[in-house]
Write an enzyme that holds these catalytic residues in place. Sequence first.
Site, PDB file in Angstrom:
ATOM      1  N   SER A 133      48.411  77.707  56.545  1.00 35.36           N
ATOM      2  CA  SER A 133      49.058  78.893  56.005  1.00 35.36           C
ATOM      3  C   SER A 133      48.758  80.082  56.902  1.00 35.36           C
ATOM      4  O   SER A 133      47.735  80.102  57.599  1.00 35.36           O
ATOM      5  CB  SER A 133      48.493  79.169  54.600  1.00 35.36           C
ATOM      6  OG  SER A 133      48.865  80.453  54.135  1.00 35.36           O
ATOM      7  N   TYR A 146      41.456  80.101  49.115  1.00 38.37           N
ATOM      8  CA  TYR A 146      42.600  79.480  49.782  1.00 38.37           C
ATOM      9  C   TYR A 146      42.562  79.767  51.293  1.00 38.37           C
ATOM     10  O   TYR A 146      42.739  78.851  52.104  1.00 38.37           O
ATOM     11  CB  TYR A 146      43.891  80.015  49.154  1.00 38.37           C
ATOM     12  CG  TYR A 146      45.157  79.459  49.739  1.00 38.37           C
ATOM     13  CD1 TYR A 146      45.605  78.184  49.400  1.00 38.37           C
ATOM     14  CD2 TYR A 146      45.933  80.210  50.623  1.00 38.37           C
ATOM     15  CE1 TYR A 146      46.781  77.677  49.921  1.00 38.37           C
ATOM     16  CE2 TYR A 146      47.114  79.714  51.147  1.00 38.37           C
ATOM     17  CZ  TYR A 146      47.534  78.450  50.795  1.00 38.37           C
ATOM     18  OH  TYR A 146      48.703  77.953  51.319  1.00 38.37           O
TER      19      TYR A 146
END
Length: 192
Positions: A133, A146
Amino acid sequence: TGASGGIGVATACALADEGANVVLHYRTNRDSVDALAKELDVETVIVRADVSSEADVDGMYSAALSTFPRLDAIVVNAGIWIESETPLHEMSLEQWERTMAADLTGAFLTCRGFMRHLAEKPRDEASIVFVASTAAVFGEENHTDYSAAKAAMAYGMTRSLKNEIVRLAPKGRVNCVCPGWVDTPMAASSME
């Protein structure tokens, strides 16, 4: 892995369009992978696994290899993103560990299973693709769990495994993509 979600569905479709047979992994959304398998014009295997479970990942590989004689590539895409905006000083250890288990331990177990398969059935070429990401590169406020898990994939795992895969497959490669926000069911509420 993660073939029941937005990026996973698109990836499976792209691979099938190129003529690849595919293993469609899901954890909870069986209906999505059933529908996807019907759309694809290639041989498919549907496998259920919690990628943070060693036994489940071992079972995932056993199920895939009971149909396909060998696996040439994996896309490490399964993961979670906890929607709540939680600054680190308010984050529970449970949330941190849940994210690390799904996103990082899951990537470890998935890659380990693939590398073990390569060691048993050597070949010239093989591929691992991590789906991390932009949070790995730039961070993401209130989602440190995350960001940290995806950064470990994008940097530590990618750069280490690129050196290990060539011992098993001399032309093997390990790549990582770091998409930004994608209009998927997982991101829908945040994108509103």
